[in-house]
Design an enzyme around this catalytic site. Structure first.
Site, PDB file in Angstrom:
ATOM      1  CD  GLU A 297       2.590 -10.714  -0.152  1.00  0.00           C
ATOM      2  OE1 GLU A 297       2.606  -9.658  -0.827  1.00  0.00           O
ATOM      3  OE2 GLU A 297       1.731 -10.957   0.717  1.00  0.00           O
TER       4      GLU A 297
ATOM      5  CD  GLN B 243       3.207  -6.826   4.027  1.00  0.00           C
ATOM      6  OE1 GLN B 243       4.235  -6.153   4.115  1.00  0.00           O
ATOM      7  NE2 GLN B 243       2.080  -6.458   4.603  1.00  0.00           N
TER       8      GLN B 243
ATOM      9  CG  HIS C 149      -0.861  -5.662  -4.088  1.00  0.00           C
ATOM     10  ND1 HIS C 149       0.267  -5.489  -3.334  1.00  0.00           N
ATOM     11  CD2 HIS C 149      -1.543  -6.706  -3.518  1.00  0.00           C
ATOM     12  CE1 HIS C 149       0.277  -6.378  -2.339  1.00  0.00           C
ATOM     13  NE2 HIS C 149      -0.801  -7.111  -2.426  1.00  0.00           N
TER      14      HIS C 149
ATOM     15  CG  HIS D 148       0.323 -11.858  -3.455  1.00  0.00           C
ATOM     16  ND1 HIS D 148      -0.393 -12.645  -2.587  1.00  0.00           N
ATOM     17  CD2 HIS D 148       0.172 -10.578  -3.011  1.00  0.00           C
ATOM     18  CE1 HIS D 148      -0.971 -11.892  -1.676  1.00  0.00           C
ATOM     19  NE2 HIS D 148      -0.634 -10.622  -1.907  1.00  0.00           N
TER      20      HIS D 148
ATOM     21  NE  ARG E 108      -3.829  -2.131   2.435  1.00  0.00           N
ATOM     22  CZ  ARG E 108      -3.681  -3.441   2.671  1.00  0.00           C
ATOM     23  NH1 ARG E 108      -2.490  -3.920   2.994  1.00  0.00           N
ATOM     24  NH2 ARG E 108      -4.714  -4.265   2.584  1.00  0.00           N
TER      25      ARG E 108
ATOM     26  CG  ASP F 117      -1.742  -7.462   5.227  1.00  0.00           C
ATOM     27  OD1 ASP F 117      -0.731  -7.714   4.530  1.00  0.00           O
ATOM     28  OD2 ASP F 117      -2.743  -6.890   4.773  1.00  0.00           O
TER      29      ASP F 117
END
Length: 335
Positions: free
Chosen positions: A298, A270, A88, A159, A63, A232
């Site tokens: 990720e 991530q 993304h 991802h 983000r 997250d």
């Protein structure tokens, strides 16, 4: 769809749409193959929705706060669904597009995407390639490269949603995770980083020693877990050697014996526990994908780096080459 295979029977299905890993078939300790990534039931379902399953993400992963950033004295306003953040790469990110096949062999596939100047608000034309290689040591290599004709922001990632028990097999709470990372980035309510690095010691985020995901996720008093409805967050790897591959994560599923090692040349990764999966998606198994039905690991640059001068830069300039190398190495435990 292209299927890569190796001498041990592992198979990786690569989809043109989103340059995605659509399936990854890996044996358990008894030699039985299962698809260990969440995926769409068919190509039509992949094109119709935006779930990021297995996709290549860009132009900037994660983000971007305010859906804007400044570069060389000029502000760039980005495409956004909510007007507050750019997720993304924007509503029409790289995961939503058909990539071009450049080369296909039994063990490898290479795809390309050209993102024009102004795409989703980002400056400069960007040329991206991704190469998938499945080798006979049971490792899937994913390598991104990118070049530009004007200074721009670039942070790509891959991802896949992993469930080593098999896609649709339930939650990943019993999966055991190891992360060689002593800190993570604190999140604001909009899930963008505050800029503050948080020590993992004694927290739900401490996976320096192998630990069941469910143990961390069960901490109901952790404000950061509540904010994201799970993990997250971005973990900063302890070993920082720019451009060098090193272990970023280890994931073990005890019932099947499958083990995944993730190697990366990025500063962190991530970790996302599928918090927003709501059962509306179904894969080839026909089983619905629900919250905590997978984990994403990720490797990428620091999120929202363009708005945090203290973070490592993600600016790419003409004449430079962006790279992101990821290796997923599969094995079995000795139980």
């Amino acid at each position: 769809m292209v299927v890569l295979s190796n001498v041990h029977g592992l198979q990786a299905e690569i989809a043109q749409h989103g340059a995605a890993l659509a399936a990854m078939r890996v044996p358990d300790r008894g030699g039985h193959l299962a698809d260990v990534v969440l995926g769409h039931r068919d190509a039509t379902a992949r094109r119709e929705g935006r779930s990021f399953l297995g996709s290549s993400i860009g132009r900037v992963a994660g983000r971007i706060s305010g859906a804007c950033f400044d570069l060389d004295g000029q502000q760039h306003t980005l495409a956004s669904v909510d007007g507050c953040t750019c997720l993304h790469g924007g509503p029409a990110g790289f995961d939503t597009r058909p990539w071009q096949w450049l080369d296909v062999q039994n063990d490898r596939a290479r795809l390309q995407l050209i993102s024009p100047d102004g795409d989703q608000g980002f400056p400069g034309e960007l040329r991206i390639t991704v190469e998938y290689t499945l080798d006979d040591t049971d490792a899937l290599h994913v390598e991104y490269t990118a070049t530009c004709d004007r200074a721009t922001a670039v942070s790509l990632t891959h991802h896949p949603f992993w469930n080593l028990a098999g896609e649709g097999a339930g939650t990943v709470d019993a999966h055991r995770l190891t992360l060689p990372a002593s800190s993570f980035l604190e999140l604001r309510p909009d899930l963008t980083p505050t800029g503050r690095r948080m020590d993992v010691t004694g927290s739900a985020f401490d996976f320096r020693d192998e630990r069941a995901l469910g143990d961390g996720l069960s901490d109901r008093d952790d404000a950061q877990l509540q904010r994201a409805a799970g993990f997250d967050h971005y973990w900063i790897l302890d070993t920082q050697v720019p451009g060098a591959l090193r272990l970023a994560a280890r994931l073990h599923e005890p019932s099947s014996g499958r083990v995944l090692h993730v190697w990366s040349d990025q500063p962190g990764l991530q970790v996302y526990t599928g918090n927003f999966l709501d059962g509306s998606l179904q894969g080839r198994s026909g089983r619905p994908y629900r919250a905590r039905g997978a984990i994403c690991l990720e490797p990428q640059s620091f999120p929202d780096a363009m708005n945090h001068p203290a973070f490592p830069s993600i600016v790419l300039r003409p004449g430079e080459v962006y790279r992101n190398r990821i290796v997923y190495r599969f094995s079995k435990d000795t139980q």
